[in-house]
Design an enzyme around this catalytic site. Structure first.
Site, PDB file in Angstrom:
ATOM      1  N   ASP A 114       0.839  -1.202   0.000  1.00 47.87           N
ATOM      2  CA  ASP A 114       0.000   0.000   0.000  1.00 47.87           C
ATOM      3  C   ASP A 114       0.874   1.252   0.000  1.00 47.87           C
ATOM      4  OD1 ASP A 114      -2.186  -1.658   0.163  1.00 47.87           O
ATOM      5  OD2 ASP A 114      -2.320  -1.504   2.356  1.00 47.87           O
TER       6      ASP A 114
HETATM    7  N1  URA Z   1      -1.187  -5.966   3.865  1.00 45.51           N
HETATM    8  C1  URA Z   1      -1.734  -4.739   3.851  1.00 45.51           C
HETATM    9  O1  URA Z   1      -2.803  -4.504   4.408  1.00 45.51           O
HETATM   10  N2  URA Z   1      -1.053  -3.768   3.193  1.00 45.51           N
HETATM   11  C2  URA Z   1       0.133  -3.967   2.586  1.00 45.51           C
HETATM   12  O2  URA Z   1       0.712  -3.030   2.035  1.00 45.51           O
HETATM   13  C3  URA Z   1       0.687  -5.255   2.618  1.00 45.51           C
HETATM   14  C4  URA Z   1       0.001  -6.251   3.264  1.00 45.51           C
END
Ligand code: URA
Length: 252
Positions: A114
């Site tokens: 993310d």
């Molecule tokens: N899980 C998440 O919620 N976000 C990420 O960036 C990676 C794994």
């Protein structure tokens, strides 16, 4: 392929230095040096494997395929066409973004983090490697350091290990490991890569990942994010890095 001879202009082209014409021009203008000596014949043939050269003073090593790690900083999107934040690909030198040419040029991230997640991200232009590393079948473990908004308790850790049901699948997803490391901190190991998986699993046990600095990926397989690689920094994976990620995926 590895020990065959290639023309210098073809070597540059394969490494992302522009069209064949641009690469020939770089050589003719004396911008390409080997061991400090400028080579001006674009058609000169040499063994590409492990070749070290400089282009306009910048050192490069020939890589038949690209395998890299990036320390993803917060505030970057893992997309070639980002919507809100800059793309992680802008953190890489142009030749790495352009290798191979054509529509599918350059390296691609192995899975996505993310925008606000930091940590270890792998990139490659080897489609088979990307598939093996991201396919749920191969169960490559990924370790996330989580800081939650609220204190973590044994019940939450137990539920994460036992399995929680997320809204898009009735089958429970469970953490392969979950170790509390602080009042609001824990280390979570996952072998799948569902959309927002950590955030959704933490929400499913009644807590929440902290908005800023709440999620950091520290390890993929047996490969740790090196302490000396700063946020935004990248480096080539070594043969031993590749071997430590996953046996089959390491085969070049
Ligand atoms: N899980 C998440 O919620 N976000 C990420 O960036 C990676 C794994």
């Amino acid at each position: 392929m590895a020990n065959t001879h290639m023309q210098l202009q073809e070597i540059l082209f394969s490494q992302g230095f522009g069209t064949r014409r641009v690469c020939a021009g770089l050589v003719q203008q004396g911008f390409v040096e080997l061991a400090g000596v400028p080579y001006t014949d674009p058609a000169i043939e040499m063994v590409a494997k492990e070749l070290c050269f400089t282009v306009q003073g910048v050192a490069w090593e020939y890589h038949e395929k690209a395998y890299l790690m990036l320390h993803k900083p917060a505030g970057y999107e893992c997309s070639q066409k980002p919507s809100t934040y800059p793309s992680i690909y802008t953190l890489l030198p142009a030749p790495i973004r352009q290798r191979g040419g054509g529509a599918a040029a350059g390296v691609q991230a192995v899975g996505r983090l993310d925008q606000d997640t930091t940590g270890l991200l792998l990139l490659s232009d080897d489609g088979k490697f990307i598939h093996r590393m991201s396919s749920p079948k191969h169960h490559v473990p990924k370790v996330y350091e989580v800081t939650a908004k609220h204190p973590v308790d044994g019940q939450q850790v137990g539920k994460l290990l036992a399995g929680v049901v997320l809204d898009d699948d009735p089958r429970p997803v469970r953490a392969a490991a979950c170790v509390q490391t602080g009042e609001r901190q824990f280390s979570l190991t996952l072998t799948e890569g569902k959309y927002h998986q950590v955030k959704r699993m933490v929400a499913a046990v009644g807590n929440r990942v902290e908005d800023i600095g709440g999620l950091h990926r520290s390890r993929i397989g047996a490969l740790d994010l090196p302490a000396d690689l700063p946020p935004g920094g990248w480096r080539w994976l070594t043969a031993s890095d590749l071997a430590s990620i996953a046996g089959e995926a390491a085969k070049k």
